[in-house]
Design an enzyme around this catalytic site. Sequence first.
Site, PDB file in Angstrom:
ATOM      1  N   ASN A 122       0.882  -1.303  -0.037  1.00 58.13           N
ATOM      2  CA  ASN A 122       0.085   0.043   0.168  1.00 58.13           C
ATOM      3  C   ASN A 122       0.777   1.281   0.165  1.00 58.13           C
ATOM      4  O   ASN A 122       0.605   2.181  -0.827  1.00 58.13           O
ATOM      5  CB  ASN A 122      -0.850   0.066   1.275  1.00 58.13           C
ATOM      6  CG  ASN A 122      -2.071  -1.063   1.144  1.00 58.13           C
ATOM      7  OD1 ASN A 122      -1.979  -1.891   0.003  1.00 58.13           O
ATOM      8  ND2 ASN A 122      -2.698  -1.370   2.215  1.00 58.13           N
ATOM      9  N   HIS A 169     -18.873  34.732 -30.903  1.00 60.63           N
ATOM     10  CA  HIS A 169     -20.066  33.997 -31.130  1.00 60.63           C
ATOM     11  C   HIS A 169     -19.602  33.649 -32.456  1.00 60.63           C
ATOM     12  O   HIS A 169     -20.772  33.316 -33.489  1.00 60.63           O
ATOM     13  CB  HIS A 169     -21.303  34.864 -31.284  1.00 60.63           C
ATOM     14  CG  HIS A 169     -21.493  35.502 -30.047  1.00 60.63           C
ATOM     15  ND1 HIS A 169     -22.127  35.254 -29.040  1.00 60.63           N
ATOM     16  CD2 HIS A 169     -21.023  36.924 -29.551  1.00 60.63           C
ATOM     17  CE1 HIS A 169     -22.557  35.954 -28.152  1.00 60.63           C
ATOM     18  NE2 HIS A 169     -21.714  36.888 -28.165  1.00 60.63           N
ATOM     19  N   SER A 290      -8.798  11.004 -48.103  1.00 59.76           N
ATOM     20  CA  SER A 290     -10.445  10.352 -48.089  1.00 59.76           C
ATOM     21  C   SER A 290     -10.220   9.025 -49.067  1.00 59.76           C
ATOM     22  O   SER A 290      -9.595   9.227 -49.889  1.00 59.76           O
ATOM     23  CB  SER A 290     -11.461  11.171 -48.640  1.00 59.76           C
ATOM     24  OG  SER A 290     -12.613  10.251 -48.988  1.00 59.76           O
ATOM     25  N   LYS A 296      -9.878  15.296 -51.443  1.00 61.76           N
ATOM     26  CA  LYS A 296     -10.204  15.840 -49.908  1.00 61.76           C
ATOM     27  C   LYS A 296      -8.796  15.797 -49.374  1.00 61.76           C
ATOM     28  O   LYS A 296      -8.045  14.984 -49.613  1.00 61.76           O
ATOM     29  CB  LYS A 296     -11.102  14.839 -49.077  1.00 61.76           C
ATOM     30  CG  LYS A 296     -12.396  14.597 -49.433  1.00 61.76           C
ATOM     31  CD  LYS A 296     -13.177  16.115 -49.005  1.00 61.76           C
ATOM     32  CE  LYS A 296     -13.179  16.599 -47.648  1.00 61.76           C
ATOM     33  NZ  LYS A 296     -13.827  15.634 -46.602  1.00 61.76           N
ATOM     34  N   ASN A 298      -7.729  16.287 -45.217  1.00 64.45           N
ATOM     35  CA  ASN A 298      -8.532  16.469 -44.270  1.00 64.45           C
ATOM     36  C   ASN A 298      -7.761  16.818 -43.005  1.00 64.45           C
ATOM     37  O   ASN A 298      -6.592  16.273 -42.868  1.00 64.45           O
ATOM     38  CB  ASN A 298      -9.223  15.096 -43.706  1.00 64.45           C
ATOM     39  CG  ASN A 298     -10.450  14.847 -44.686  1.00 64.45           C
ATOM     40  OD1 ASN A 298     -11.191  15.824 -45.365  1.00 64.45           O
ATOM     41  ND2 ASN A 298     -10.648  13.637 -45.128  1.00 64.45           N
ATOM     42  N   GLU A 303      -8.776  17.383 -35.560  1.00 59.43           N
ATOM     43  CA  GLU A 303      -9.840  16.860 -35.009  1.00 59.43           C
ATOM     44  C   GLU A 303      -9.692  15.911 -33.956  1.00 59.43           C
ATOM     45  O   GLU A 303     -10.440  15.509 -32.833  1.00 59.43           O
ATOM     46  CB  GLU A 303     -10.904  15.932 -36.197  1.00 59.43           C
ATOM     47  CG  GLU A 303     -11.188  16.867 -37.428  1.00 59.43           C
ATOM     48  CD  GLU A 303     -11.734  16.003 -38.581  1.00 59.43           C
ATOM     49  OE1 GLU A 303     -12.638  15.624 -38.827  1.00 59.43           O
ATOM     50  OE2 GLU A 303     -10.717  15.676 -39.409  1.00 59.43           O
ATOM     51  N   TYR A 330      -6.433   1.990   2.277  1.00 64.25           N
ATOM     52  CA  TYR A 330      -6.130   1.388   0.931  1.00 64.25           C
ATOM     53  C   TYR A 330      -7.417   0.399   0.674  1.00 64.25           C
ATOM     54  O   TYR A 330      -7.853  -0.291   1.527  1.00 64.25           O
ATOM     55  CB  TYR A 330      -4.911   0.670   0.855  1.00 64.25           C
ATOM     56  CG  TYR A 330      -4.849   0.102  -0.621  1.00 64.25           C
ATOM     57  CD1 TYR A 330      -4.213   0.780  -1.672  1.00 64.25           C
ATOM     58  CD2 TYR A 330      -5.169  -1.434  -0.939  1.00 64.25           C
ATOM     59  CE1 TYR A 330      -4.096   0.215  -2.953  1.00 64.25           C
ATOM     60  CE2 TYR A 330      -4.938  -1.972  -2.098  1.00 64.25           C
ATOM     61  CZ  TYR A 330      -4.559  -1.204  -3.107  1.00 64.25           C
ATOM     62  OH  TYR A 330      -4.623  -1.787  -4.410  1.00 64.25           O
ATOM     63  N   GLN A 335      -6.483   0.489  -7.458  1.00 66.03           N
ATOM     64  CA  GLN A 335      -5.581  -0.049  -8.553  1.00 66.03           C
ATOM     65  C   GLN A 335      -5.986   0.821  -9.817  1.00 66.03           C
ATOM     66  O   GLN A 335      -5.260   0.703 -10.865  1.00 66.03           O
ATOM     67  CB  GLN A 335      -5.456  -1.587  -8.524  1.00 66.03           C
ATOM     68  CG  GLN A 335      -4.682  -1.996  -9.656  1.00 66.03           C
ATOM     69  CD  GLN A 335      -4.782  -3.725  -9.392  1.00 66.03           C
ATOM     70  OE1 GLN A 335      -3.898  -3.856  -8.727  1.00 66.03           O
ATOM     71  NE2 GLN A 335      -5.331  -4.473 -10.248  1.00 66.03           N
ATOM     72  N   LYS A 338      -4.453   3.718 -12.307  1.00 61.07           N
ATOM     73  CA  LYS A 338      -3.224   3.847 -13.336  1.00 61.07           C
ATOM     74  C   LYS A 338      -3.549   3.894 -14.533  1.00 61.07           C
ATOM     75  O   LYS A 338      -2.966   4.714 -15.203  1.00 61.07           O
ATOM     76  CB  LYS A 338      -2.359   2.641 -12.968  1.00 61.07           C
ATOM     77  CG  LYS A 338      -1.601   2.475 -11.507  1.00 61.07           C
ATOM     78  CD  LYS A 338      -0.861   1.263 -11.153  1.00 61.07           C
ATOM     79  CE  LYS A 338      -0.878   1.231  -9.835  1.00 61.07           C
ATOM     80  NZ  LYS A 338      -2.106   1.146  -9.025  1.00 61.07           N
TER      81      LYS A 338
HETATM   82  N1  ARG Z   1      -1.282  -3.633  -7.703  1.00 63.76           N
HETATM   83  C1  ARG Z   1      -2.076  -2.895  -6.460  1.00 63.76           C
HETATM   84  C2  ARG Z   1      -2.343  -1.529  -6.660  1.00 63.76           C
HETATM   85  O1  ARG Z   1      -1.945  -0.909  -7.795  1.00 63.76           O
HETATM   86  C3  ARG Z   1      -0.922  -3.172  -5.503  1.00 63.76           C
HETATM   87  C4  ARG Z   1      -1.574  -3.103  -4.132  1.00 63.76           C
HETATM   88  C5  ARG Z   1      -2.115  -4.114  -3.581  1.00 63.76           C
HETATM   89  N2  ARG Z   1      -2.264  -4.084  -2.464  1.00 63.76           N
HETATM   90  C6  ARG Z   1      -3.002  -4.971  -1.492  1.00 63.76           C
HETATM   91  N3  ARG Z   1      -2.905  -4.832  -0.407  1.00 63.76           N
HETATM   92  N4  ARG Z   1      -3.928  -5.657  -2.061  1.00 63.76           N
HETATM   93  O2  ARG Z   1      -3.205  -0.759  -6.018  1.00 63.76           O
END
Ligand code: ARG
Length: 473
Positions: A122, A169, A290, A296, A298, A303, A330, A335, A338
């Site tokens: 954690n 506008h 295109s 075309k 583009n 975009e 935690y 998780q 990420k």
């Molecule tokens: N892969 C987990 C995360 O990104 C790691 C932490 C997991 N910790 C646990 N006590 N299960 O959060």
Amino acid sequence: MPDAPDVPDGPTGQPLWHGRFADGPSDELLAFTVSLGFDRRLARDDLEGSRAHVRMLGAVGLLDDADVAAVLVALDTVESELAENCFVFVPTDEDVHTAIERRVIEIAGDAGARLHTGRSRNDQVATDLRLWVRRAGRDAASRTHSFQETLLRLAEECGGDAYLPGYTHLQRAQPVLLAHHLLAHFWALARDVERWRDALARADVSPLGAGALAGSSLPIDPDHTAQALGFARRFENSIDAVSDRDFVAEALFVLALEQVHLSRLGEEIVLWASDEFAFLGLADSHSTGSSMLPHKKNPDIAELARGKAGRVIGDLTGFLATLKGLPLAYNRDLQEDKEPLFDAVETCALSLSALQGLLETATFNFEAMRAAADEPATAATDLAEHLVRGGTPFREAHAIVGNLVRQSAERGVPLEELVMTEPRLGPDALALLEPGEAVRQRTTPGGGGPDALGAQLSAARACLVEQLTWLEG
Ligand code: ARG
């Protein structure tokens, strides 16, 4: 985002936490919970965190010098194996943190088994992600800085001559220098860099030493690791240390707003590259064709910079939704911090470089811009202000000129002719309708005319110098 890591080909091991369990993990559990596919990006940060942690364990006497040295050697080996792509992951490696620790134990034996002393995944994962954000945020700020350099160079190149209608506008409002318009985007991005600095300063806290949530009975030293890892300070509260993902949410907000800025620029490029505006010609290298329509060309980069704003906003809002119901401390939900973060960082970086390339290779059609800006009605405000200089209250001046513009439109009479017949305007007024005059009339500080441009260019240059001092610091 790379594909999820396939089920690894190495020997099947046991999870590091197997002691409590009579049975091994099911395939479904592994398939659902494993984060290795995306958190491999944290390998470098995990190695850095582990080096700091093991040195701290040595410094406080929890590990002897030989064990510290053995773990450091093992970490170096892991680093080369990862770099050379010969690190073998096993199915029970839940995440990159587990994989690295498992391998350190394989290499260093008992010394390796001491690495996780006083540490939990954690505080480990929170530390690694902060280290990653620190690098990624600086990199994002540096890419933004480089984009601003392009905008400033273009502004300097078109200088006090090129002008176009400024719009409100999406209706022609008042002419402005093209340099002024480009610099408006420059300042939005300057605020993004400022926001990175601000967010990174708040993220500059080491969670390492918080353990699972409550610290440790062993004499570990969180200040030691905080300092070794170059953090400004350590956590004040171990529960907060492992629960806090504000730094992820803030980074996502900075990215979402920056992508919104790129989206607005993208929208203008799309408009300007249309035949209707024809202000901008895109290089072949930075436009697409295109599959069916042979003629075309583009503006797909612009975009997509616009379209991807939806995605990055989604990364932010999705993650806030993940956070909102979580009790301390935690929870595995965390998780989910990420993938949105990695996605937003990559999306924004790609958008910046593609748009930067597009702008560097595009050609501005100064003639089309000038022709659109010299339409006499865009000088209407200057006619009204001419009356104001003669003592007419502005509201009345507005009505007088508005009436002339209406008559010109309704009767199809050029505005110049009507101006000549309006005694309150007098003979000098006509000069205000001369091509280019309206932009020269924008004289106030920070305004869109040539008089104010020099100061703005210097301010923009100073802003880049200041950013660079930070980026190189
Ligand atoms: N892969 C987990 C995360 O990104 C790691 C932490 C997991 N910790 C646990 N006590 N299960 O959060």
